[in-house]
Scaffold this motif. Structure first.
Motif, PDB file in Angstrom:
ATOM      1  N   GLY A 137       0.944  -1.143   0.174  1.00  0.00           N
ATOM      2  CA  GLY A 137       0.118  -0.275   0.205  1.00  0.00           C
ATOM      3  C   GLY A 137       0.603   1.158   0.048  1.00  0.00           C
ATOM      4  N   SER A 138       2.799   1.335   0.016  1.00  0.00           N
ATOM      5  CA  SER A 138       2.554   1.939   0.089  1.00  0.00           C
ATOM      6  C   SER A 138       4.187   2.326  -0.695  1.00  0.00           C
ATOM      7  CB  SER A 138       4.157   2.204   1.590  1.00  0.00           C
ATOM      8  OG  SER A 138       4.621   3.122   1.246  1.00  0.00           O
ATOM      9  N   ARG A 139       4.164   4.368  -1.203  1.00  0.00           N
ATOM     10  CA  ARG A 139       5.428   4.112  -2.605  1.00  0.00           C
ATOM     11  C   ARG A 139       6.614   3.898  -1.657  1.00  0.00           C
ATOM     12  NH1 ARG A 139       2.187   5.058  -6.787  1.00  0.00           N
ATOM     13  NH2 ARG A 139       1.245   6.283  -6.468  1.00  0.00           N
ATOM     14  N   GLU A 142       7.402   0.183  -3.478  1.00  0.00           N
ATOM     15  CA  GLU A 142       6.329   0.290  -4.820  1.00  0.00           C
ATOM     16  C   GLU A 142       8.152  -0.051  -5.975  1.00  0.00           C
ATOM     17  OE1 GLU A 142       3.569   2.678  -8.275  1.00  0.00           O
ATOM     18  OE2 GLU A 142       4.959   3.800  -6.181  1.00  0.00           O
ATOM     19  N   GLU A 170      -3.824  -0.754   3.179  1.00  0.00           N
ATOM     20  CA  GLU A 170      -3.830   0.499   3.641  1.00  0.00           C
ATOM     21  C   GLU A 170      -2.151   0.991   3.697  1.00  0.00           C
ATOM     22  OE1 GLU A 170      -6.108   2.851   3.398  1.00  0.00           O
ATOM     23  OE2 GLU A 170      -6.686   0.810   2.603  1.00  0.00           O
ATOM     24  N   ASP A 171      -1.245   2.793   3.673  1.00  0.00           N
ATOM     25  CA  ASP A 171       0.149   2.429   3.540  1.00  0.00           C
ATOM     26  C   ASP A 171       1.048   1.848   4.469  1.00  0.00           C
ATOM     27  OD1 ASP A 171       2.090   3.528   2.766  1.00  0.00           O
ATOM     28  OD2 ASP A 171       1.062   5.495   2.949  1.00  0.00           O
ATOM     29  N   THR A 180      -6.082   5.436   2.589  1.00  0.00           N
ATOM     30  CA  THR A 180      -4.590   5.915   2.754  1.00  0.00           C
ATOM     31  C   THR A 180      -3.581   5.296   1.900  1.00  0.00           C
ATOM     32  OG1 THR A 180      -4.049   3.957   4.346  1.00  0.00           O
ATOM     33  CG2 THR A 180      -4.983   6.094   5.636  1.00  0.00           C
ATOM     34  N   SER A 181      -4.065   4.089   0.597  1.00  0.00           N
ATOM     35  CA  SER A 181      -3.322   3.256   0.258  1.00  0.00           C
ATOM     36  C   SER A 181      -3.059   4.155  -1.500  1.00  0.00           C
ATOM     37  CB  SER A 181      -4.310   1.997  -0.329  1.00  0.00           C
ATOM     38  OG  SER A 181      -3.146   1.709  -1.376  1.00  0.00           O
ATOM     39  N   ALA A 182      -1.424   3.636  -1.597  1.00  0.00           N
ATOM     40  CA  ALA A 182      -1.004   5.105  -2.232  1.00  0.00           C
ATOM     41  C   ALA A 182      -1.698   4.450  -3.282  1.00  0.00           C
ATOM     42  CB  ALA A 182       0.798   4.497  -2.735  1.00  0.00           C
ATOM     43  N   MET A 403       4.775   9.206   1.991  1.00  0.00           N
ATOM     44  CA  MET A 403       4.271   8.086   3.228  1.00  0.00           C
ATOM     45  C   MET A 403       3.122   9.099   2.836  1.00  0.00           C
ATOM     46  SD  MET A 403       7.098   6.246   5.644  1.00  0.00           S
ATOM     47  CE  MET A 403       6.928   7.949   5.931  1.00  0.00           C
ATOM     48  N   SER A 404       1.573   8.452   3.791  1.00  0.00           N
ATOM     49  CA  SER A 404       0.899   8.457   4.052  1.00  0.00           C
ATOM     50  C   SER A 404       0.919   9.586   4.907  1.00  0.00           C
ATOM     51  CB  SER A 404      -0.094   7.443   4.604  1.00  0.00           C
ATOM     52  OG  SER A 404       0.379   7.340   5.411  1.00  0.00           O
TER      53      SER A 404
END
Length: 539
Positions: A137-139, A142, A170-171, A180-182, A403-404
């Motif tokens: 869920g996060s950059r 990625e 989620e992130d 919140t997921s990217a 990040m969120s």
């Protein structure tokens, strides 16, 4: 001269290790020798007064120690076996993913027979599937593609399950909400203007949409049970250590759980039979003495002699909605028709102190394990996915700003606590977990299960794109005014099993979750009670 000059200009990257074989073979260092400036910064961190001459002596001595790192880098580490062939798959287009619940699609077929033969499965994207992108869920992650399967992935495929892809989470799983997921918000299957909760948001939504038969969820503060509640499906957080966490992103090993989600209790129990069991020392959360009963054989619908406790402190909280409380109480009392006795029981430490104790553990634990420890932390024996560590290291260095807000809050607060108070409150929180565990155990001495709302209010509207940092943190992490996790997070630190099942629908057609909590390693009774209610509800 050219190469030595280049290394000097790059700031003291250390010496090149030269292995003489014939005309000579060059091998770059795995870990460069620290510069004097870097050693000086390290000295400052530990309040050491060292002269340049002393730093030089330490630097010279370290060169010999670093030979160990060079050798370790050359050795081949053991990895879990990848047994079943697959292709990388594809990122789905919006038109084939209208609720944004899939991160990645694939088709991995396992054994031709087994307990899960022909059943389709979604894997939460904090669980590694070899050869398939894993973003959590996060950059930050990625582009990462693991080269190993999580143990539970292998077990699903060995049992004949068919993996259809990775579900959005989620992130870095740091949210009880689903925005919140990217890759964007996951929409509630019953009302696409509302949250499906989190962090196993995609898994719950895909089940509610009937796109898969089964799903994997992860739970560090309620992340299986929360989205199960707001999606109207079944989600079971097993007893801590019953299901191996090997190959999943860790937030803190004392609160990490992974487990089954499905539309029915029978499928949830069946999946738990496949997932549970000792992992040959790869997961420190587990005991080698684990036994896994046949959970499905105990789903009789008969609750004769079962004592159900309605947890007083799980109802009537500041954020509770009366219709949710009433629906869960009514649902629990229906269990009497299956032979159970239902009465109120009190655990005063549950609310709000259970949440306070959880926060003391989870915030710094997550900071140390998932952020500073790159998703694995230190200090335990088992399988460490080094490729994931590398991916986290690169990601935090290059994508931290992406990040969120919820994650940034944990990073800022966790670092402040570390710098100013050390691990004092994490340590005290862990000590208080024993007190909290004892309180639940005393209630479970007189009652077989405890029941309360999973979330004490109905699904929230998704926030607007221009939501403030404060609003995002309130909805993602909770607050006095909005907290999704008051009833779920205490059992993450105590390790008791907990299951959310749909108690019914309240206006305007939104699902309400009922949570059933049981004794350690008595997941069978939790499932048995849930199945009996399911039969009554659906009759």
């Amino acid at each position: 001269m050219l190469w030595s000059g280049l290394f000097r200009r790059l700031g003291g990257y250390g010496r090149v290790v030269v292995q003489r074989r014939g005309k000579g073979r060059y091998s770059a260092p795995a870990v460069r020798t620290p510069s004097l400036q870097q050693l000086a910064r390290a000295a400052d961190r530990f309040n050491l007064d060292l002269s340049q001459a002393e730093l030089q002596e330490f630097q010279n001595y370290m060169k010999g120690t670093l030979e160990s790192y060079q050798r370790v880098d050359q050795l081949v580490e053991p990895l879990p076996t990848v047994k079943w062939p697959r292709t990388p798959g594809w990122r789905p287009e919006p038109k084939e993913n209208p609720h944004n619940a899939w991160y990645w699609r694939t088709e991995i077929t396992g054994a031709p027979s087994g307990k899960l033969q022909g059943k389709t499965v979604a894997i939460k994207d904090n669980v590694a599937v070899a050869g398939v992108p894993m973003m959590d869920g996060s950059r930050v992650l990625e582009g990462y593609i693991p080269e190993y399967d999580a143990t539970i992935v292998t077990r699903i495929l060995d049992a004949g399950g068919i993996i259809k892809g990775k579900s959005v989470c989620e992130d870095l799983c740091m949210s009880g909400n689903s925005f919140t997921s990217a890759t964007g918000p996951v929409l509630n299957a019953h009302d696409n203007t509302r949250s499906s909760s989190g962090s196993s948001s995609g898994s719950a939504t895909l089940l509610a949409l009937k796109e898969v038969d089964l799903a994997i969820g992860g739970d560090q503060g309620g992340s299986i049970r929360l989205p199960a509640a707001w999606s109207g499906v079944v989600g079971h957080k097993p007893t801590h250590g019953l299901v191996p966490y090997t190959g999943c992103v860790s937030m803190d090993i004392t609160i990490d759980h992974v487990g089954p989600m499905a539309r029915t209790v029978a499928d949830t129990a069946l999946m738990l039979e496949v997932l549970a069991g000792y992992d040959d020392g790869l997961d420190p959360r587990q005991s080698p003495n684990l036994t896994v009963p046949e959970y499905t054989s105990q789903l009789t619908g008969d609750l004769s002699g079962i004592r159900v406790g309605l947890l007083k402190e799980g109802f009537g909280q500041e954020t509770s909605e009366a219709d949710v409380d009433d629906m869960v109480r009514e649902a629990a009392h229906k269990l009497t028709s299956a032979g159970a006795t239902v009465e109120e029981v009190s655990v005063p430490l549950h609310y709000p102190d259970g949440t306070h104790i959880f926060n003391a553990v989870a915030i710094q634990g997550t900071m140390q394990t998932m952020m500073k420890g790159n998703g694995v932390g230190v200090g335990w024996k088992g399988f460490y996915p080094t490729s994931m560590v590398d991916a986290f290291t690169r990601g935090y260095n290059s994508r931290g700003n992406d990040m969120s807000a919820a994650l940034k809050h944990v990073a800022l607060l966790g670092e402040f606590l570390d710098e100013n108070y050390g691990n004092r409150y994490y340590a005290k929180g862990q000590n208080l977990v024993r007190t909290l565990t004892k309180a639940y155990n005393e209630a479970l001495d007189t009652h077989d299960v405890l029941i309360m709302p999973t979330i004490p209010f109905k699904p929230l509207k998704l926030p607007d794109e221009d939501a403030s940092i404060s609003e995002i943190c309130h909805q993602a992490l909770g607050s006095k005014e909005i907290s999704l996790i008051h009833n779920t997070c205490p059992s993450n630190v105590t390790g008791h099993p907990g299951l959310s099942i749909n108690a019914g629908f309240s206006q305007p057609g939104l699902p309400v979750g009922m949570m059933i909590v049981g004794r350690h390693f008595d997941d069978a009774t939790v499932l048995k009670v849930a199945h009996a209610f399911e039969k009554i509800r659906d009759s």
